[in-house]
Design a protein around this motif. Sequence first.
Motif, PDB file in Angstrom:
ATOM      1  N   TYR A 579       0.817  -1.218   0.000  1.00 64.32           N
ATOM      2  CA  TYR A 579       0.000   0.000   0.000  1.00 64.32           C
ATOM      3  C   TYR A 579       0.851   1.269   0.000  1.00 64.32           C
ATOM      4  CZ  TYR A 579      -3.464  -3.511   1.239  1.00 64.32           C
ATOM      5  OH  TYR A 579      -4.257  -4.613   1.248  1.00 64.32           O
ATOM      6  N   ASP A 580       1.974   1.235   0.698  1.00 66.87           N
ATOM      7  CA  ASP A 580       2.844   2.415   0.694  1.00 66.87           C
ATOM      8  C   ASP A 580       3.375   2.698  -0.717  1.00 66.87           C
ATOM      9  OD1 ASP A 580       2.564   2.978   3.375  1.00 66.87           O
ATOM     10  OD2 ASP A 580       4.207   1.666   3.972  1.00 66.87           O
ATOM     11  N   GLU A 581       3.772   1.625  -1.435  1.00 61.89           N
ATOM     12  CA  GLU A 581       4.252   1.818  -2.803  1.00 61.89           C
ATOM     13  C   GLU A 581       3.148   2.363  -3.702  1.00 61.89           C
ATOM     14  OE1 GLU A 581       7.236   1.570  -4.078  1.00 61.89           O
ATOM     15  OE2 GLU A 581       8.080   1.109  -2.120  1.00 61.89           O
ATOM     16  N   ALA A 582       1.936   1.822  -3.514  1.00 62.31           N
ATOM     17  CA  ALA A 582       0.810   2.310  -4.311  1.00 62.31           C
ATOM     18  C   ALA A 582       0.566   3.795  -4.061  1.00 62.31           C
ATOM     19  CB  ALA A 582      -0.446   1.503  -3.975  1.00 62.31           C
ATOM     20  N   LEU A 583       0.619   4.189  -2.777  1.00 61.71           N
ATOM     21  CA  LEU A 583       0.406   5.593  -2.457  1.00 61.71           C
ATOM     22  C   LEU A 583       1.534   6.464  -3.006  1.00 61.71           C
ATOM     23  CD1 LEU A 583      -1.366   7.664  -1.034  1.00 61.71           C
ATOM     24  CD2 LEU A 583      -0.082   7.232   1.067  1.00 61.71           C
ATOM     25  N   ASN A 584       2.770   5.939  -3.012  1.00 63.09           N
ATOM     26  CA  ASN A 584       3.897   6.697  -3.568  1.00 63.09           C
ATOM     27  C   ASN A 584       3.682   6.956  -5.057  1.00 63.09           C
ATOM     28  OD1 ASN A 584       5.225   6.824  -1.133  1.00 63.09           O
ATOM     29  ND2 ASN A 584       6.433   4.974  -1.498  1.00 63.09           N
ATOM     30  N   VAL A 585       3.172   5.953  -5.778  1.00 59.77           N
ATOM     31  CA  VAL A 585       2.903   6.136  -7.209  1.00 59.77           C
ATOM     32  C   VAL A 585       1.840   7.215  -7.405  1.00 59.77           C
ATOM     33  CG1 VAL A 585       2.033   5.027  -9.296  1.00 59.77           C
ATOM     34  CG2 VAL A 585       3.582   3.788  -7.779  1.00 59.77           C
ATOM     35  N   LEU A 586       0.780   7.143  -6.583  1.00 53.12           N
ATOM     36  CA  LEU A 586      -0.273   8.155  -6.688  1.00 53.12           C
ATOM     37  C   LEU A 586       0.266   9.549  -6.388  1.00 53.12           C
ATOM     38  CD1 LEU A 586      -3.280   6.351  -4.949  1.00 53.12           C
ATOM     39  CD2 LEU A 586      -2.971   6.749  -7.384  1.00 53.12           C
ATOM     40  N   SER A 587       1.064   9.653  -5.343  1.00 53.92           N
ATOM     41  CA  SER A 587       1.585  10.967  -4.949  1.00 53.92           C
ATOM     42  C   SER A 587       2.559  11.509  -5.975  1.00 53.92           C
ATOM     43  CB  SER A 587       2.271  10.863  -3.583  1.00 53.92           C
ATOM     44  OG  SER A 587       1.365  10.401  -2.599  1.00 53.92           O
ATOM     45  N   ARG A 588       3.300  10.602  -6.614  1.00 53.62           N
ATOM     46  CA  ARG A 588       4.304  11.057  -7.579  1.00 53.62           C
ATOM     47  C   ARG A 588       3.673  11.560  -8.868  1.00 53.62           C
ATOM     48  NH1 ARG A 588       7.366   7.134  -6.813  1.00 53.62           N
ATOM     49  NH2 ARG A 588       6.642   5.737  -8.446  1.00 53.62           N
ATOM     50  N   HIS A 589       2.601  10.905  -9.307  1.00 52.22           N
ATOM     51  CA  HIS A 589       2.004  11.261 -10.594  1.00 52.22           C
ATOM     52  C   HIS A 589       0.746  12.124 -10.458  1.00 52.22           C
ATOM     53  CE1 HIS A 589       4.854   8.692 -12.608  1.00 52.22           C
ATOM     54  NE2 HIS A 589       4.586   7.739 -11.742  1.00 52.22           N
ATOM     55  N   ARG A 590       0.185  12.209  -9.243  1.00 53.53           N
ATOM     56  CA  ARG A 590      -0.840  13.192  -8.928  1.00 53.53           C
ATOM     57  C   ARG A 590      -2.015  13.162  -9.920  1.00 53.53           C
ATOM     58  NH1 ARG A 590       1.526  16.637  -5.231  1.00 53.53           N
ATOM     59  NH2 ARG A 590       0.053  18.326  -5.599  1.00 53.53           N
ATOM     60  N   ASP A 591      -2.500  11.952 -10.169  1.00 51.72           N
ATOM     61  CA  ASP A 591      -3.654  11.773 -11.053  1.00 51.72           C
ATOM     62  C   ASP A 591      -4.912  11.717 -10.194  1.00 51.72           C
ATOM     63  OD1 ASP A 591      -5.664  10.889 -12.752  1.00 51.72           O
ATOM     64  OD2 ASP A 591      -4.274   9.762 -14.004  1.00 51.72           O
TER      65      ASP A 591
END
Length: 974
Positions: A579-591
Motif C-alpha cells: 500500500y505504501d508503494e501504491a500511495l507513492n505512485v499516486l503521490s508522484r504522478h498526482r492523477d
Amino acid sequence: MASILDEYEDSLYRSASVQQSRASVGIPHSGYVNARLEKETPIFNKQRIDFAPPEKINSLVVSSNQLCMSLGKDTLLRIDLGKPDEPNQVELGRKDEAKVYKMFLDHTGSHLLIALNTSECLYLNRSVQKVRALSRWKGHLIESVGWNKFLGSETNTGPILVGTAQGQIYEAEISVSEGSLFSTNPDQYFRQVYTLEEESGPAPVCCLEIERGLEGKFFIIATTRKRLFQFVGKVPEGTEQQGFSSIFAMHADHLPSFREFPASFGFSEIAFYTPKLRSNPRSFAWMMGNGVLYGTLDYSRPDSILSDERVWVYPSDIDITVNKPISIVLTQFHFLLLLPDRVKAVCTLNGQVVFQDLFLEKFGLLTRMIKDPMVQQIWIHTEKVVFRYHVQRESRDVWKMYMNMNKFDLAKEYCKDRPECLDIVLAKEAEHCFQNKRYLDSAKCYAMTQNYFEEIALKFIEAKQEEALMEFLIKKLSNLKPSEKTQTTLLTTWLTELYLNWLGILEGDPSQRNLYLDTREKFRTFLSSPKNKECLFNNRASIYELLASHGDTEHMVYFAVIMQDYERVVAHHCQHDEYDEALNVLSRHRDEKLFYKFSPVLIQHIPKKVVDAWISMGSRLDARNLIPALVNYSQSASTQQINEAIRYMEFCVYQLEETQQAIHNYLLSLYALCRPDSLLSYLEQAGTNPNRIHYDLKYALRLCAEHGHHRACVHIYKVMELYEEAVDLALQVDVDLAKSCADLPEDDEELRKKLWLKIARHVVQEEKDVKKAMACLSSCALLKIEDVLPFFPDFVTIDHFKEAICNSLEDYNKHIEELKREMEEATQSAKRIREDIQEMRNKYGSVEPQEKCAACDFPLLNRPFYLFLCGHMFHYDCLLQAVFPNLPAYKQAKLEDLQKKLAATSQPSKSHHRPKDADTISLGKGQQSREQIKADIDDIVAAECVYCGELMIRSIDKPFIDPQKYEEEMQSWL
C-alpha cells in the motif's frame, strides 16, 4: 516464434513474384540491380599527344604542368601545359659531341638541371632563355637529384642533394640573382656529404628523396641498384638553410639503416604517391631486381619512415634478363611498370595485374615514364611520340579487393556511396563473422543488408544463437521506416518474447547474474526507447499478455510506468499489499482519477498517509468524490481513525474554503458523532446568516436532534428564525440561553414580548422563582407587572410585587407627562405653519423691463415667464424645453396630456346655435377647468428652479452631447 516469422515475411516481402523472377536470372538477394547502361571508362585512359617532334626525343620531364623535353643534340623545348600553343625553344649552344644524359625538374617547374654524358651539368630557369653551365659540378655524371620542397622557390633551390654515378652524394644550392641575371655563377656551393656503397664498393645513387617529419626531423631516402638507405636526423630550427650536412655527419662512423636485395638489373627507381591537398607522400614503390618493394610512409616512427613493407614480384611474363622494366610510377592503389613495348598496372593491394596496354611497333620502343606530382598525370614517350594517361576513379573496384582480403572496414569506406556494393560487402562480412562464430557481429551486419529476412533469422535459430538473433532483430527494427508499422509491430513483439525467454533462463542461473543484469538493462532500454514508444503503446495489450504469461510482474510494472498506465501499477501494488508503494505512485504522478479510484482501499490500511497525500494534492482533488471512501472507512473504524476523516474535512472547510454543501454536511455528521464541542463551535463560526451558511439547516437540525445536542439545535433554530421553537428548547437547557434567543427578533416587539412571557411563565410555573420572574421584568422593557401577574398563584402576597407595582405606576405617570408635552409642541407647530402659509400667499417679486430669460437670453416680458425665489427667470416655453427631457416617463406623459387639454380649452366654440345661457355656463366651467390645468402644469414644470434644484444635481454625469447625436454634431464641426 515461427508464426511471427511467417507474418513478418508476408508483410515485408509483398512482391514475392518479383523477387522470384530476380532470383531465377541470378540476381543476388541484395535488393539492388547492378545494371550498366554504357561501357565504363577504364581507370587508365591513354591519350596520344598531337605532337610531331622535328628530332628524336632524348629525355622528357614534367612538373607543375611544366613540360621540358630534349630534342636531338642541341635543342630544348619547354611547354606550359596551361598554354600548349605557346612552346618555347632553347638552344643548348654546345659545339662538341655532348648529349643529354638525364634531365631533372623541381616540384615548382622552375629549376631544370640537364646532365650531359660528358660529366657536365647545365641549368635553366623558367624565367630565362639562356642555359648556364654549373662549373662546380663538372666532372660528375649526375644520376639523381633530391629537391628541397620546403625551402625552394622560383629563384632559389635551397639546399638540394645530388647523386652521382660514382656513388657520391653532394649538397648544392642554385640561385638566380635578380638585377644582374647570371652575372655570377648560379651554383652557390657544391660539397660532398656522403658516399653510398654496396658490397663491391661505391654504387651509383639511383634516387634521392628528402622528406620532413614531425618536430623538425628530416628523412632522406637514397637508393642504389640493390640497396635502399635511410638517413634520419634533426635540423635545428632556423638552420635549415645550412643544409643537411649534420644529418650525414651522424652516419660518418657507421652505416645508416638500409634494405638490400640480392638481385639487380643495373639500376633501380623509386616512386612516391602524394594525395591531393597534402605536402608529404603517403606511400612508395621501389623497383629493383627482385620485384617492387611497396609500403607506406609513417612520419611518426623514430628511426625509419618505411612501414607495412611488402615485395610484389614481377608478373610471370616479365623476365628481367630480357625485358626488364624501365620506369615505375605510383598511384593511390596501383603502380605502373614501363616495359619496352607495354605498360602494366599492378594493384598494390593484391599484386594482381589489372591493366595492360600494348603499344604498336610503329611508335618505337618506350623510353621513359614519369608522373607530374602536382597534377597526377602520367607521361610516356618514345623517340617519336608522347602519350599521356589520365587516372579516372581509381578506387572504383578497390572495395572488392579489400572485401576479398577480409578488410571489410576499408571495403565499406570505398563503397559508401554505392549502396549495391555496400550491401555485398556487408553480406560477405556477415557470413565471414558467422563462419568464425562471431555471431553478434554477424547479426549487426546482416541487419544492414537486403538479404531475405527469414533466411537470416532461421540461420541464427538453427545455430541456437538467440542473443545474436535478438541483436539482428534490434538492428533490423532500427532500420525500419516509420511507415512500416506492421513490420515494426511484429519485430517488437518478437523481441519482447525473446527477451523474456532469455531473462527467464538467466534468472535461474546464479553464475550468470551479471549477464542477467546486463540483459535486463537492455530489455528496459528497449521498452523505454522513444522510437519504439508508439508501437509499444498501440500494442500494449499484447505486451501485457506476454509479460503475464512469463509471470514477470517486475517488468509488467516497469512497462506500465513507461506507458504511463499508473492505474495498472497501483492495482498491482494493492493486490500484493504494497500500500505504501501504491500511495507513492499516486503521490508522484498526482492523477486525480486514480486517487478517487484507489482511496477506498488505501484508507482502510494507511489512513494517516492517505489523508496526508490528499492534503498535499490541495484543491486538485474534489472532496465530494472522496466522501464515499471516508464514509465506508468511518463506519467500520474507531474514533481515533475517524479523526483522520475529520482532519481532511476540516482542511477542506478551513484551508480550501470549500462551500459544497455535501462537504459541510459530512463534517457536521462527524462532529455530531465524535466531537460535540467542535460541533457547536463550527455552527457558531458559520454565523447566523442563512445565505452564507453552507450546510443544510434541516439536515443539521435533524442530526443534532437525533444525537441530543440541544444547544446546537437552539443555534440552528435561531438561524432559521424559529424563535419560539428556539426559546422552547432553550428553556429545557438554560434560562439564560432562552433569554438570548428572546431578544433576537428586534423588529417584532409583539414576538419579543411573547417570547419573554414564555420565559416568565417557565420561571414562575416551572421553577417557582418569584425573584427570577421579577428579574425578567427588568431584562425586557416590553413586560409589565400586569403581564406577569396572571402567571402567579393566588396565595402569593403583594409584598413580592410592591416594588414592581410602584415602578410601573411611576412609568405610567412619566408616560402621561410625556404625551402632554408632545401635544403642546404639536399645537405650537400647527400655529407656526398656518402663519407661514398666510405669509407665502402675500409674497411677491418685482421684474425690471430689461430682465432677460436665463435660458435664451431674450427679453423676459415678451412672453409668459416664471420667477423663482433664487432669482432665476425663464420663459414658459424655455423652462418647459429644459425640464421635459429630465422628467420621468410617467410625468412626461402626464404633461403632454395636460398640454392637450389646455389647448382644447383655448379653442373657440364652433357652434353658433347654442342658447346664450348655455354658452355662459360652458364658458364658466371652461375657465375654471383651464385654471386647474395650468396649476397642474406649473406643479410639474415649475416645481423647482432648473439651475438650482435637484434636476441639475441629477444631471451631473450626463454628457454634454447626446451619444445618439454625437456623429451628427461631430460632422457639423468639420
